[in-house]
Write a protein that holds these residues in place. Structure first.
Motif, mmCIF file in Angstrom:
data_model
loop_
_atom_site.group_PDB
_atom_site.id
_atom_site.type_symbol
_atom_site.label_atom_id
_atom_site.label_comp_id
_atom_site.label_asym_id
_atom_site.label_seq_id
_atom_site.Cartn_x
_atom_site.Cartn_y
_atom_site.Cartn_z
ATOM 1 N N ALA A 28 -8.173 -0.008 14.779
ATOM 2 C CA ALA A 28 -9.101 1.304 14.659
ATOM 3 C C ALA A 28 -8.166 1.713 13.183
ATOM 4 C CB ALA A 28 -8.668 2.442 15.577
ATOM 5 N N SER A 29 -7.031 1.457 13.028
ATOM 6 C CA SER A 29 -6.352 2.023 11.545
ATOM 7 C C SER A 29 -6.611 0.903 10.419
ATOM 8 C CB SER A 29 -4.743 2.034 11.733
ATOM 9 O OG SER A 29 -4.180 2.591 12.823
ATOM 10 N N HIS A 30 -6.920 -0.120 10.768
ATOM 11 C CA HIS A 30 -7.432 -1.185 9.676
ATOM 12 C C HIS A 30 -8.793 -0.789 9.116
ATOM 13 C CE1 HIS A 30 -8.361 -4.839 7.582
ATOM 14 N NE2 HIS A 30 -9.344 -4.876 8.257
ATOM 15 N N ILE A 31 -9.761 -0.484 10.208
ATOM 16 C CA ILE A 31 -11.062 0.078 9.962
ATOM 17 C C ILE A 31 -10.921 1.255 9.109
ATOM 18 C CG2 ILE A 31 -13.230 1.081 11.060
ATOM 19 C CD1 ILE A 31 -12.461 -0.811 13.366
ATOM 20 N N LEU A 32 -10.033 2.116 9.287
ATOM 21 C CA LEU A 32 -10.117 3.451 8.509
ATOM 22 C C LEU A 32 -9.510 3.316 7.300
ATOM 23 C CD1 LEU A 32 -9.260 5.944 11.450
ATOM 24 C CD2 LEU A 32 -11.316 5.455 10.258
ATOM 25 N N ARG A 67 -16.726 8.879 14.953
ATOM 26 C CA ARG A 67 -15.800 7.922 15.135
ATOM 27 C C ARG A 67 -14.847 7.637 13.938
ATOM 28 N NH1 ARG A 67 -20.974 4.891 17.461
ATOM 29 N NH2 ARG A 67 -20.885 5.794 19.549
ATOM 30 N N ASP A 68 -14.586 8.713 13.223
ATOM 31 C CA ASP A 68 -13.689 8.502 12.064
ATOM 32 C C ASP A 68 -12.253 8.989 11.902
ATOM 33 O OD1 ASP A 68 -14.301 11.480 12.368
ATOM 34 O OD2 ASP A 68 -14.510 12.039 10.559
ATOM 35 N N SER A 69 -11.772 8.864 13.205
ATOM 36 C CA SER A 69 -10.236 8.751 13.639
ATOM 37 C C SER A 69 -9.944 7.664 14.448
ATOM 38 C CB SER A 69 -10.064 10.207 14.170
ATOM 39 O OG SER A 69 -10.494 10.360 15.680
ATOM 40 N N VAL A 70 -8.594 7.439 14.614
ATOM 41 C CA VAL A 70 -7.986 6.462 15.333
ATOM 42 C C VAL A 70 -8.353 6.678 16.649
ATOM 43 C CG1 VAL A 70 -5.925 5.411 15.946
ATOM 44 C CG2 VAL A 70 -6.356 5.913 13.530
ATOM 45 N N MET A 71 -8.112 7.810 17.112
ATOM 46 C CA MET A 71 -8.249 8.004 18.811
ATOM 47 C C MET A 71 -9.648 7.693 18.812
ATOM 48 S SD MET A 71 -5.511 8.125 19.632
ATOM 49 C CE MET A 71 -5.452 8.395 21.360
ATOM 50 N N SER A 72 -10.750 8.164 18.211
ATOM 51 C CA SER A 72 -12.446 8.024 18.505
ATOM 52 C C SER A 72 -12.474 6.694 18.492
ATOM 53 C CB SER A 72 -13.068 9.026 17.786
ATOM 54 O OG SER A 72 -12.796 8.571 16.385
ATOM 55 N N ASP A 109 -11.182 4.971 21.753
ATOM 56 C CA ASP A 109 -12.236 5.176 22.752
ATOM 57 C C ASP A 109 -13.465 4.705 22.739
ATOM 58 O OD1 ASP A 109 -13.109 7.099 24.789
ATOM 59 O OD2 ASP A 109 -14.680 7.656 23.393
ATOM 60 N N TYR A 110 -14.030 4.143 21.272
ATOM 61 C CA TYR A 110 -15.073 3.532 21.238
ATOM 62 C C TYR A 110 -14.814 2.048 21.903
ATOM 63 C CZ TYR A 110 -19.189 1.164 19.416
ATOM 64 O OH TYR A 110 -20.155 0.334 19.180
ATOM 65 N N MET A 111 -13.874 1.478 21.308
ATOM 66 C CA MET A 111 -13.374 0.038 21.739
ATOM 67 C C MET A 111 -13.226 -0.126 23.135
ATOM 68 S SD MET A 111 -11.176 -1.376 18.534
ATOM 69 C CE MET A 111 -10.448 0.142 18.085
ATOM 70 N N LYS A 112 -12.774 0.966 23.674
ATOM 71 C CA LYS A 112 -12.489 0.962 25.079
ATOM 72 C C LYS A 112 -14.159 0.995 26.020
ATOM 73 C CE LYS A 112 -7.919 2.434 25.738
ATOM 74 N NZ LYS A 112 -7.063 3.720 26.264
ATOM 75 N N LEU A 139 0.685 -1.189 0.076
ATOM 76 C CA LEU A 139 0.150 0.073 0.061
ATOM 77 C C LEU A 139 0.882 1.202 0.018
ATOM 78 C CD1 LEU A 139 -2.708 -1.081 2.749
ATOM 79 C CD2 LEU A 139 -2.743 -1.341 0.159
ATOM 80 N N ASP A 140 0.567 2.347 -0.931
ATOM 81 C CA ASP A 140 1.287 3.390 -0.896
ATOM 82 C C ASP A 140 1.121 4.337 0.304
ATOM 83 O OD1 ASP A 140 -1.469 4.436 -1.289
ATOM 84 O OD2 ASP A 140 -0.828 5.445 -3.142
ATOM 85 N N GLU A 141 1.820 5.353 0.436
ATOM 86 C CA GLU A 141 1.889 6.106 1.517
ATOM 87 C C GLU A 141 0.437 6.978 1.870
ATOM 88 O OE1 GLU A 141 4.212 10.004 3.128
ATOM 89 O OE2 GLU A 141 5.448 8.216 2.770
ATOM 90 N N THR A 142 -0.079 7.313 0.767
ATOM 91 C CA THR A 142 -1.393 7.912 0.852
ATOM 92 C C THR A 142 -2.467 7.028 1.253
ATOM 93 O OG1 THR A 142 -0.998 9.127 -1.189
ATOM 94 C CG2 THR A 142 -3.231 9.160 -0.562
ATOM 95 N N THR A 143 -2.638 5.710 0.874
ATOM 96 C CA THR A 143 -3.366 4.858 1.598
ATOM 97 C C THR A 143 -3.229 4.373 3.079
ATOM 98 O OG1 THR A 143 -3.533 3.760 -0.675
ATOM 99 C CG2 THR A 143 -4.508 2.283 1.085
ATOM 100 N N ARG A 144 -1.810 4.349 3.456
ATOM 101 C CA ARG A 144 -1.595 4.063 4.850
ATOM 102 C C ARG A 144 -1.868 5.400 5.573
ATOM 103 N NH1 ARG A 144 3.753 3.332 5.164
ATOM 104 N NH2 ARG A 144 4.015 3.536 2.912
ATOM 105 N N THR A 145 -2.196 6.696 5.289
ATOM 106 C CA THR A 145 -2.377 7.717 6.009
ATOM 107 C C THR A 145 -3.833 7.635 6.531
ATOM 108 O OG1 THR A 145 -0.808 9.009 4.837
ATOM 109 C CG2 THR A 145 -2.228 10.228 6.035
ATOM 110 N N VAL A 146 -4.095 7.787 7.796
ATOM 111 C CA VAL A 146 -5.230 7.961 8.471
ATOM 112 C C VAL A 146 -5.539 9.178 9.459
ATOM 113 C CG1 VAL A 146 -5.671 5.494 8.264
ATOM 114 C CG2 VAL A 146 -4.585 6.290 10.222
ATOM 115 N N GLN A 147 -6.485 9.658 9.694
ATOM 116 C CA GLN A 147 -6.890 10.655 10.615
ATOM 117 C C GLN A 147 -6.510 10.180 12.090
ATOM 118 O OE1 GLN A 147 -10.394 12.993 10.000
ATOM 119 N NE2 GLN A 147 -10.241 13.636 11.900
#
Length: 163
Positions: free
Chosen positions: A142-146, A92-97, A100-103, A29-37
């Motif tokens: 979370a990163s996988h989901i995004l 819930r559109d970011s890694v941290m959110s 938080d949801y999974m916790k 996967l290129d860097e753009t694809t691997r970039t998440v919020q």
């Protein structure tokens, strides 16, 4: 006859060498694809390929039973597609959110805790798969989901028409 056997031997050795001795690489996967919020402030993070692989493995082991393909089997109206995650309260559109949801999971409108219904760190005694997940594991999931909407596009969360 000898010529056929020689050709067969050469083909067999060639195939054996390609299957057993050469490294095979999956699609990178290129860097753009691997970039998440990362969080709600707009910060982003570029994941390593190891984090991507780990997230996929952990998601498949811990979440895919109910969220295979980004759908929610218990409530098909709510999926893991990016638009659906953005519309949740809180978003819930970011890694941290998502961590938080999974916790501590809440209903889609954010009003009620659903920890006893949805696997989470808070309810790890009810959902054993959540017991040993660390913050790094939750980050990878979370990163996988995004990342999935970038990888499989509309198939992620698309439901029965794709799976």
């Amino acid at each position: 006859m000898i010529k056929k056997r020689l050709v067969l031997l050469i083909v067999t050795l060639f195939l054996y060498f390609n299957l057993c001795c050469l490294n095979t690489y999956s699609m990178e996967l290129d860097e753009t694809t691997r970039t998440v919020q990362l969080d709600d402030s707009g910060k982003t993070v570029v994941l390593t390929t190891e984090q991507v692989k780990r997230g996929k493995r952990l998601f498949n082991n811990s979440c895919a039973q109910c969220h295979n393909g980004g759908i929610t089997k218990t409530n098909p109206n709510i999926s893991l597609e990016l638009d659906g995650l953005k519309l949740a309260t809180p978003s819930r559109d970011s890694v941290m959110s998502l961590i938080d949801y999974m916790k501590n999971p809440t209903s889609y409108d954010g009003e009620n805790s659903i920890a006893e219904l949805h696997p989470s760190i808070r309810s790890a005694e009810i959902f054993p798969k959540m017991r040993n997940l660390t913050d790094d594991d939750l980050f990878a999931i979370a990163s996988h989901i995004l990342i999935q909407p970038k990888v499989v596009a509309e198939k992620w969360g698309g439901g029965k028409i794709y799976y």
